[in-house]
Scaffold this motif. Structure first.
Motif, short mmCIF file in Angstrom:
data_model
loop_
_atom_site.label_atom_id
_atom_site.label_comp_id
_atom_site.label_asym_id
_atom_site.label_seq_id
_atom_site.Cartn_x
_atom_site.Cartn_y
_atom_site.Cartn_z
N CYS A 393 0.83 -1.21 0.00
CA CYS A 393 0.00 0.00 0.00
C CYS A 393 0.86 1.26 0.00
N ALA A 394 1.96 1.22 0.74
CA ALA A 394 2.86 2.37 0.76
C ALA A 394 3.45 2.62 -0.63
N GLY A 395 3.83 1.54 -1.32
CA GLY A 395 4.35 1.70 -2.67
C GLY A 395 3.30 2.20 -3.65
N VAL A 396 2.08 1.65 -3.57
CA VAL A 396 0.99 2.09 -4.45
C VAL A 396 0.64 3.54 -4.18
N TYR A 397 0.60 3.91 -2.90
CA TYR A 397 0.30 5.30 -2.55
C TYR A 397 1.33 6.24 -3.16
N PHE A 398 2.61 5.88 -3.07
CA PHE A 398 3.65 6.74 -3.63
C PHE A 398 3.48 6.88 -5.14
N CYS A 399 3.16 5.79 -5.82
CA CYS A 399 2.93 5.86 -7.27
C CYS A 399 1.75 6.77 -7.59
N PHE A 400 0.67 6.64 -6.82
CA PHE A 400 -0.52 7.47 -7.06
C PHE A 400 -0.22 8.93 -6.80
N LEU A 401 0.52 9.23 -5.72
CA LEU A 401 0.88 10.60 -5.44
C LEU A 401 1.79 11.17 -6.53
N SER A 402 2.71 10.35 -7.03
CA SER A 402 3.57 10.79 -8.13
C SER A 402 2.74 11.11 -9.37
N LEU A 442 8.26 19.09 -5.88
CA LEU A 442 9.35 18.11 -5.92
C LEU A 442 9.85 17.78 -4.52
N ALA A 443 9.89 18.78 -3.64
CA ALA A 443 10.27 18.52 -2.25
C ALA A 443 9.24 17.61 -1.58
N THR A 444 7.97 17.80 -1.91
CA THR A 444 6.92 16.92 -1.39
C THR A 444 7.12 15.49 -1.87
N LEU A 445 7.46 15.33 -3.14
CA LEU A 445 7.69 13.99 -3.68
C LEU A 445 8.89 13.34 -3.01
N LEU A 446 9.96 14.10 -2.77
CA LEU A 446 11.14 13.56 -2.10
C LEU A 446 10.81 13.17 -0.67
N CYS A 447 10.05 13.99 0.01
CA CYS A 447 9.65 13.68 1.39
C CYS A 447 8.80 12.41 1.42
N ALA A 448 7.90 12.25 0.45
CA ALA A 448 7.07 11.05 0.40
C ALA A 448 7.93 9.81 0.16
N ALA A 449 8.91 9.91 -0.75
CA ALA A 449 9.78 8.77 -1.02
C ALA A 449 10.58 8.37 0.22
N MET A 450 11.14 9.35 0.91
CA MET A 450 11.90 9.05 2.12
C MET A 450 11.02 8.46 3.21
N THR A 451 9.78 8.94 3.31
CA THR A 451 8.85 8.41 4.31
C THR A 451 8.51 6.96 4.03
N VAL A 452 8.25 6.63 2.75
CA VAL A 452 7.93 5.25 2.39
C VAL A 452 9.13 4.34 2.66
N ILE A 453 10.32 4.79 2.30
CA ILE A 453 11.52 3.98 2.54
C ILE A 453 11.73 3.79 4.04
#
Length: 551
Positions: A393-402, A442-453
């Motif tokens: 779900c975390a991975g799918v969420y990140f893809c949807f947010l992207s 882009l900062a939001t996307l980076l923050c989301a990626a770091m949060t998922v990781i």
């Protein structure tokens, strides 16, 4: 009426603000990598075999005190055969912490204690280990504080538990003397490490008072090990220090932000409400409740930490969806929470499932620390399913947010063409706003990626790496402190940049009437062109960038 600070802040001031925040982010990573130790440490302890023909739970068995444990080195000791000692008369004793050149003791900074049990079983063709053997154990945990008499132990918990053994041995190793490969068994978990010394007694009975036969398929048991895992006190000090620093900062910026919102003549927008909700969740996460464990026994602290983390995840993930949705600039009227009910239902549903799973594990452990949802096959499959599903779900969420952020960028690109009709000063002003907005996305996307990781890293495992012989970096600690600092810095920046600005737009040097349609200057356009620009403006008036009204 003034717009957001991100629109009107000068480039110099914005550069100073971003530079300061990036420096704070770097400091958070360096503190975790160079100062903080690893988040946790493991202490494996071999159980001491104590013999007592008159076994009873009124007696504590410990090898360090003379007369409190008649020890044997192995089950092949002649004393066992001479005195007809059975498994019912043997108690495995574990006293922690171990002695390394002196008397050690636990510190309350070490926060919690987890015990994992492992058995050493030697292959014997006459008594092989049966598949899915149920191990029945009677466990008793006691504690002693500094200053208490040496032999005085207070009972903390007692329980009779069952664990399923998962042991296997290769065909080429099925010879006497070789050991089975057995998986670790969860034993107990303490949410607060409040006492200085602990004593664990474990007994593996073969029969019960009701006449039930137990532990019949264990094979040839040789030893019992228990791995005690505790949080490192140095890491806790660094972690709590960061919380102590960030807590007043976020509270202060929230008060300042809401005071500015209150000075406006309009009601707060949805995005501003979400920013306050995100700040409140982060404030709850930042509050250093860990200081309570230094004075009180708080076995619920681990459960509280999970709840705080879950509330922040729910607020952060919900905010990102609404943040991207409020800037899609399509023809859908938003600025209402019910428009996002599908997105928010998925996020809240996932967080609710994790909360139920956590309550089934750590909630029950408040009453019985020896309980674990992993002890049965059904519980293990359920727990693994929750963890795997949460990761997916975390991975799918990140893809949807992207995808949503990409859609925002595409809409901005398609509507930037209307900027060419503006004057040069206006066009440069809005070009700067668009550039800043894209950088924030882009900062939001980076923050989301770091949060998922970080979420997946925390759920799966912890690693320890060495850079070279001179400098040792704790990558896990650096990542944890870095991501935690990133959450605070990101939220601080959003609240600061999206606060209402006191500045006004620069006036156009024209005596004709000015109209604004979502930041678009339509001076000199005819009525048809003006209506078209109003309908297809670069920034929709419902977004934060479109909060201005005609002057």
């Amino acid at each position: 009426m003034a717009g957001a600070i991100i629109e009107n802040l000068s480039g110099r001031k914005l550069s100073i603000l971003i530079g300061g925040l990036m420096l704070c982010q770097l400091v958070c990573f360096l503190v975790g990598g160079l100062i903080a130790p690893a988040p946790s440490s493991v202490m494996p302890v071999l159980g001491t075999k104590c013999i007592d023909k008159h076994f009873g739970w009124n007696t504590w068995y410990q090898a360090r005190e003379p007369g409190q444990c008649n020890t044997v080195d192995s089950f092949e000791d002649p004393i066992i055969h001479e005195h007809h000692i059975s498994a019912n008369d043997i108690v495995f004793s574990f006293q922690i912490p171990l002695r390394f050149g002196g008397e050690l003791e636990y510190s309350r900074w070490q926060q919690n204690l987890i015990a994992m049990m492992q058995v050493d079983i030697v292959y014997d063709p006459e008594v092989e280990v049966e598949p899915d053997t149920v191990l029945t154990l009677e466990a008793r945990l006691g504690y002693r504080n500094r200053g208490d008499p040496e032999g005085q132990w207070t009972e903390y918990a007692r329980s009779t538990e069952e664990r399923t053994l998962d042991c296997h041995i290769d065909e080429e190793h099925k010879r006497e003397g070789y050991q089975y490969q057995c998986s670790l068994l969860p034993l107990f978990e303490l949410g607060s490490l409040h006492h200085n010394f602990y004593l664990l007694n474990i007994r593996l009975p073969t029969d019960s008072p009701e006449g039930k036969i137990m532990n019949s398929g264990l094979g040839r048991l040789q030893d019992v090990w228990v791995a005690f895992i505790h949080t490192n006190g140095g890491f806790t000090k660094v972690w709590v220090t960061l919380k102590t620093i960030f807590f007043p900062m976020i509270v202060g910026i929230m008060v300042w932000f809401w005071r500015r919102i209150g000075q406006l003549s309009r009601p707060p927008a949805l995005l501003e409400f979400m920013l306050m909700g995100l700040g409140a969740a982060l404030t709850f996460l930042n509050c250093p409740f860990e200081y309570l464990t230094l004075a009180f026994d708080c076995p619920w602290m681990t459960l509280l930490a999970d709840i705080r983390q879950g509330l922040f995840y729910a607020a952060l993930l919900s905010f990102w969806l609404i943040f991207a949705g409020e800037h899609l600039m399509d023809d859908i009227e938003r600025n209402r929470l019910r428009v996002y009910w599908r997105h928010l239902s998925a996020v809240l549903g996932g967080c609710l499932c994790l909360f139920i799973f956590d309550m089934c594990e750590r909630g029950v452990q408040l009453r019985n620390p020896f309980y674990s949802i992993w002890v049965t096959q059904v519980g293990t499959n359920l727990a693994l399913s929750f963890i795997i599903l949460a990761g997916v779900c975390a991975g799918v969420y990140f893809c949807f947010l992207s995808y949503m952020i990409w859609k925002v960028f595409m809409n901005i690109g398609s509507k930037r063409q209307s900027l060419s009709a503006m004057s040069s000063s206006r066009r440069m002003h809005y070009e700067g706003i668009i550039y800043r907005f894209k950088a924030l996305m882009l900062a939001t996307l980076l923050c989301a990626a770091m949060t998922v990781i970080g979420f997946i890293l925390g759920q799966v495992s912890e690693g320890r790496w060495k850079w070279d012989d001179d400098i040792e970096l704790e990558y896990t600690s650096a990542f944890f402190t870095g991501v935690y600092g990133m959450w605070n810095i990101y939220t601080f920046a959003l609240i600061c940049l999206y606060a209402p600005s006191h500045k006004r737009w620069p006036k156009e040097e024209s005596k004709t009437e000015n109209f604004t349609a979502g930041h678009m200057d339509i001076t000199g356009w005819d009525s048809d062109q003006a209506e078209m620009i109003k309908a297809k403006s670069c920034f929709h008036t419902r977004s934060t960038f479109g909060t201005r009204q005609p002057k």
